[in-house]
Design a protein around this motif. Sequence first.
Motif, PDB file in Angstrom:
ATOM      1  N   ALA A 580       0.809  -1.221  -0.019  1.00 49.74           N
ATOM      2  CA  ALA A 580       0.052   0.083  -0.062  1.00 49.74           C
ATOM      3  C   ALA A 580       0.890   1.428   0.074  1.00 49.74           C
ATOM      4  CB  ALA A 580      -1.044   0.042   1.167  1.00 49.74           C
ATOM      5  N   PHE A 581       1.860   1.183   0.679  1.00 51.16           N
ATOM      6  CA  PHE A 581       2.818   2.449   0.767  1.00 51.16           C
ATOM      7  C   PHE A 581       3.520   2.686  -0.350  1.00 51.16           C
ATOM      8  CE2 PHE A 581       7.254   4.199   1.602  1.00 51.16           C
ATOM      9  CZ  PHE A 581       6.759   5.355   2.153  1.00 51.16           C
ATOM     10  N   LYS A 582       3.893   1.456  -1.070  1.00 54.42           N
ATOM     11  CA  LYS A 582       4.704   1.580  -2.364  1.00 54.42           C
ATOM     12  C   LYS A 582       3.746   2.068  -3.686  1.00 54.42           C
ATOM     13  CE  LYS A 582       6.406  -2.627  -2.587  1.00 54.42           C
ATOM     14  NZ  LYS A 582       7.211  -3.754  -3.019  1.00 54.42           N
ATOM     15  N   LEU A 583       2.383   1.633  -3.592  1.00 55.31           N
ATOM     16  CA  LEU A 583       1.368   2.373  -4.649  1.00 55.31           C
ATOM     17  C   LEU A 583       1.246   3.632  -4.113  1.00 55.31           C
ATOM     18  CD1 LEU A 583      -1.123  -0.773  -4.364  1.00 55.31           C
ATOM     19  CD2 LEU A 583      -0.060   0.060  -6.459  1.00 55.31           C
ATOM     20  N   ARG A 584       1.034   4.215  -2.922  1.00 54.88           N
ATOM     21  CA  ARG A 584       0.913   5.641  -2.881  1.00 54.88           C
ATOM     22  C   ARG A 584       2.198   6.284  -3.303  1.00 54.88           C
ATOM     23  NH1 ARG A 584      -0.882   3.524   2.413  1.00 54.88           N
ATOM     24  NH2 ARG A 584      -3.093   3.623   2.536  1.00 54.88           N
ATOM     25  N   LEU A 585       3.312   5.738  -3.137  1.00 56.13           N
ATOM     26  CA  LEU A 585       4.619   6.592  -3.811  1.00 56.13           C
ATOM     27  C   LEU A 585       4.614   6.285  -5.298  1.00 56.13           C
ATOM     28  CD1 LEU A 585       7.512   5.437  -1.759  1.00 56.13           C
ATOM     29  CD2 LEU A 585       6.347   7.309  -1.597  1.00 56.13           C
ATOM     30  N   VAL A 586       4.006   5.566  -5.982  1.00 55.00           N
ATOM     31  CA  VAL A 586       3.726   5.260  -7.334  1.00 55.00           C
ATOM     32  C   VAL A 586       2.794   6.616  -7.808  1.00 55.00           C
ATOM     33  CG1 VAL A 586       2.603   4.315  -9.174  1.00 55.00           C
ATOM     34  CG2 VAL A 586       4.111   3.153  -7.739  1.00 55.00           C
ATOM     35  N   GLU A 587       1.627   7.013  -7.122  1.00 55.00           N
ATOM     36  CA  GLU A 587       0.826   8.029  -7.405  1.00 55.00           C
ATOM     37  C   GLU A 587       1.382   9.239  -7.326  1.00 55.00           C
ATOM     38  OE1 GLU A 587      -3.803   9.351  -6.269  1.00 55.00           O
ATOM     39  OE2 GLU A 587      -2.675   7.775  -5.051  1.00 55.00           O
ATOM     40  N   ILE A 588       2.124   9.434  -6.035  1.00 60.16           N
ATOM     41  CA  ILE A 588       2.824  10.637  -5.903  1.00 60.16           C
ATOM     42  C   ILE A 588       3.824  10.926  -7.032  1.00 60.16           C
ATOM     43  CG2 ILE A 588       4.757  11.813  -4.453  1.00 60.16           C
ATOM     44  CD1 ILE A 588       3.123  10.647  -1.986  1.00 60.16           C
ATOM     45  N   HIS A 611       1.311  19.563  -8.752  1.00 63.64           N
ATOM     46  CA  HIS A 611       2.371  19.538  -7.585  1.00 63.64           C
ATOM     47  C   HIS A 611       1.657  19.832  -6.105  1.00 63.64           C
ATOM     48  CE1 HIS A 611       5.710  20.078 -10.547  1.00 63.64           C
ATOM     49  NE2 HIS A 611       5.713  18.895 -10.277  1.00 63.64           N
ATOM     50  N   SER A 612       0.545  20.695  -6.288  1.00 63.55           N
ATOM     51  CA  SER A 612      -0.184  21.027  -5.114  1.00 63.55           C
ATOM     52  C   SER A 612      -0.996  19.647  -4.773  1.00 63.55           C
ATOM     53  CB  SER A 612      -1.387  22.076  -5.311  1.00 63.55           C
ATOM     54  OG  SER A 612      -0.640  23.451  -5.545  1.00 63.55           O
ATOM     55  N   GLN A 613      -1.152  18.868  -5.492  1.00 63.55           N
ATOM     56  CA  GLN A 613      -1.902  17.530  -5.373  1.00 63.55           C
ATOM     57  C   GLN A 613      -0.831  16.639  -4.487  1.00 63.55           C
ATOM     58  OE1 GLN A 613      -3.950  16.780  -9.301  1.00 63.55           O
ATOM     59  NE2 GLN A 613      -4.935  15.349  -7.606  1.00 63.55           N
ATOM     60  N   VAL A 614       0.365  16.762  -5.187  1.00 66.70           N
ATOM     61  CA  VAL A 614       1.418  16.140  -4.588  1.00 66.70           C
ATOM     62  C   VAL A 614       1.777  16.605  -2.921  1.00 66.70           C
ATOM     63  CG1 VAL A 614       4.023  15.501  -4.712  1.00 66.70           C
ATOM     64  CG2 VAL A 614       2.737  15.759  -7.004  1.00 66.70           C
ATOM     65  N   GLU A 615       1.755  17.747  -2.937  1.00 64.11           N
ATOM     66  CA  GLU A 615       1.794  18.312  -1.428  1.00 64.11           C
ATOM     67  C   GLU A 615       0.690  17.482  -0.569  1.00 64.11           C
ATOM     68  OE1 GLU A 615       3.467  22.318  -0.048  1.00 64.11           O
ATOM     69  OE2 GLU A 615       2.246  22.642  -1.554  1.00 64.11           O
ATOM     70  N   GLN A 616      -0.414  17.387  -1.065  1.00 63.46           N
ATOM     71  CA  GLN A 616      -1.516  16.910  -0.269  1.00 63.46           C
ATOM     72  C   GLN A 616      -1.272  15.594   0.171  1.00 63.46           C
ATOM     73  OE1 GLN A 616      -5.039  17.902  -2.270  1.00 63.46           O
ATOM     74  NE2 GLN A 616      -4.721  20.299  -2.154  1.00 63.46           N
ATOM     75  N   LEU A 617      -0.875  14.685  -1.132  1.00 65.24           N
ATOM     76  CA  LEU A 617      -0.766  13.275  -0.926  1.00 65.24           C
ATOM     77  C   LEU A 617       0.329  13.160   0.082  1.00 65.24           C
ATOM     78  CD1 LEU A 617      -1.049  11.958  -4.530  1.00 65.24           C
ATOM     79  CD2 LEU A 617      -2.625  11.630  -2.399  1.00 65.24           C
ATOM     80  N   CYS A 618       1.526  13.871   0.271  1.00 67.06           N
ATOM     81  CA  CYS A 618       2.616  13.850   1.065  1.00 67.06           C
ATOM     82  C   CYS A 618       2.345  14.145   2.629  1.00 67.06           C
ATOM     83  CB  CYS A 618       3.822  14.729   0.704  1.00 67.06           C
ATOM     84  SG  CYS A 618       4.550  14.182  -0.915  1.00 67.06           S
ATOM     85  N   GLN A 619       1.292  14.911   2.893  1.00 74.55           N
ATOM     86  CA  GLN A 619       1.032  15.260   4.221  1.00 74.55           C
ATOM     87  C   GLN A 619       0.797  13.901   5.335  1.00 74.55           C
ATOM     88  OE1 GLN A 619       1.077  18.081   5.423  1.00 74.55           O
ATOM     89  NE2 GLN A 619       1.377  19.192   3.545  1.00 74.55           N
ATOM     90  N   PRO A 620       0.010  13.003   4.804  1.00 75.06           N
ATOM     91  CA  PRO A 620      -0.022  11.925   5.758  1.00 75.06           C
ATOM     92  C   PRO A 620       1.210  11.026   6.098  1.00 75.06           C
ATOM     93  CG  PRO A 620      -1.660  11.641   3.947  1.00 75.06           C
ATOM     94  CD  PRO A 620      -0.709  12.687   3.642  1.00 75.06           C
TER      95      PRO A 620
END
Length: 801
Positions: A580-588, A611-620
């Motif tokens: 799951a973590f690796k899949l989130r990194l794929v999305e980022i 890139h703003s979406q990337v920031e949001q996905l990185c927050q957690p």
Amino acid sequence: MAVLSRRERGRILTQTGFDRIWQAVCLRFPGDRPTYAAIARCTEPGNPNGHTAEYLSPETISRILRPWLDQQRDQLRGVDARSLEQLFRAFGLTLQPDDHQSAQAVADEAATDPNFVGREEAIADLDGLLSRGFKIIVIQARAGIGKTTLARNYLQQKFGAVLEFPIAKATKDIAPVEALLEEKLRQLGEEPGREFFVSLDRLKRKLQGDSQSDPYGNRLGILIDNLEPALDPDGRFIEPHRRYVELLNVLADPSVQSTTLITSRERLHEYMVSVQHYPLRGLALPAWEKVFQNRGLRCVDTPAMQALHRAHGGNAKSMDLIGSSIAEDFAGDVAAYWRVNQTNLLSHCELEDQVNQQFNRLQELSPDAYNLLCRMGCYRYQDVPTVPIEGLFCLLWDVPESRHRRVVRALQDRSLVECEQERYWLHPVIRAQALDRLASTPDYATAHRHAAEFWTERVTTIITQDDVQTALEAYYHYIDRGDHEAAADVIIQKRPNRWGTNESLGRSLYKRGLLSQAEEVILAVVDRLPDSYRRARLYGILGAVYYYSSDNIHEAVRCCQKARAIAQSVLQTPPDDDTAFKLRLVEINALLTIGICQIALGEYEAGMAAHSQVEQLCQPLTDARYRRSVLFYIAYLHLRLGNRKAARNIADDLYTAVEQLGDHQLPSWVTEYRLFFLGLTYRELGEIQRSRLLYHRVLDFGERSAYGQATSKALYGDAALDTEEGRYDQAVAKHQASIQYLRDVGAKYDLAEAYYQQGLTYRAMGDTHRSEESFQAAIALFQKTDAPKQVAKVQRAIDGS
């Protein structure tokens, strides 16, 4: 060549000499042509000009004149120079240097084999071995290389007489050495003894005779051809023919006045006999070209000719057969032959039989070595042209480790593998046969698996391009055995780079400009996989490849969108935490690449949104590195969108963090590309010094990590700073270096930007013509990448707005 032939050391007339003497003869004998006896009588004592001590016989006159009178130039036997002097004197002439020449030189020229070319180095090597006192030299090579041709020509050129001991092609037909010895003694004018060792002693004494026993002062050359049928698996004479060892001991004795050349496909291992092995290589390309040109073939100096020569390893027999086929079946066109036969190197029955014979003999004598040879066919010998010895050991899974080197040595001894410093390879013809035989056995899949595991384990870090190519070899083995998931894992697998940061092999490929290869290997597997982390990750890497190559930046965006969609779909069925973590990194990472693509297209709002979406996905995510990596692009986008204050605040924070790293650290959140964007941001902010420092850091890191594309971007960025400071010569040199690399790797977007920046430099220099050329080149490339806003940017520069 006769079995026993003597070199003529005499002289023969040249055309000039014949014309002079025959004119004088005709004046003496007007009318019909005189007989040789009549001419001979002119040299008798008492005749005008006759010599009182010497008289030339009619036979001698015939040897001098007949080759010219009867056009029998093949019978040039020659006479001594004194005979020519006497003949000329008898007719009132004085023999001049240009009246005669060496009979041997003319005979050699007449007997020259037009296919015996390209062996100057081998002849020099053999000369060197003879000068060091070696009595027996074993010329060793695989079938068809030209061992016998070299040996025969060498002995014919170097020795007054040649004695040949033929070895039969088949073991059952080998003649007993006793019978051969009797025959050769008689050819040498000696009677054989009743006992074998008596005959050997007589041969030895004959070979020890000084030069006075030979009126020509020459030693004897001996040829033992095609030795391998008489050898056992260990390279020793088979039991029925052990007495050949005694013969070789006589021929190797330092006191004999002879030299022996042995030809063999296999190495001789008789510890009681002193021999020197000479490995003969295939003919070089110029030799093939010369022979083909002599035959009137076309397209000799072409890539097809080079590929043909390479495929056959310079094999002389192949050269002869292929040359005939090209002449007869392809109207002399080399390129046409290669187009038809490049996938079937053994299209000639003779070549296939020749190779099959070697494989079959190996299978009979050494099954382990035969299995290894067939298994070696699984290696490609292309991007990684040689295999270290450990790569052979891994294929000997059914052989005790203590015997591994012995099995490898058995292949070397039979000239079936090439080796240099414990790295091995097969010539394409041998490899084709090996792979064909392997494919029909259960070993096929196993050999590919062991080879793939070997390459994977061999590369622990990625430092050089050789490391990249070596690691990628595992991919091709998994493809050949139909294991697409394992092939995908090869591309995805991470290894530490020069800076200790883990990066996937796919990233290592595109960083080093191997864009076409990266695209090819991914496309071959990505749609053969089910929706999974593997497939999502490959699409993400493919998007980056398309971005860097810039053939279609919109396609890069689509690949990244597909990577996101697959990742989100797989996450709907909760996998384990690691996946799951690796899949989130794929999305980022996919969003990050989409944002960079938008920057390349000049779509800055869309880039900021991604890139703003990337920031949001990185927050957690607990690790701040992931969020920090996107800030390099966000700072630049703020600047392009007019938010200079926000751009400076982010840039200053990043600059401080980068400064703390020093010159020897490049963690995962900092890449050469991101440093370039930070340098670009500072340039737009007017901070020339910081911008230059960052570009130089990119150049330093990029050169040390072989990241050519980042280096090229830094070069044109640094050139822009030189232009602002009026250092035009330095700027032009950097632009040219940048453009050259980007053109070579086919990175269209970066190449377009490099041309644009070069155009700005030429405009600043007042060189309107070159400026216009550069701008037009940039426009053409931006149009190919479907980037209308970038085209408009260049057009504004042309318009001066």
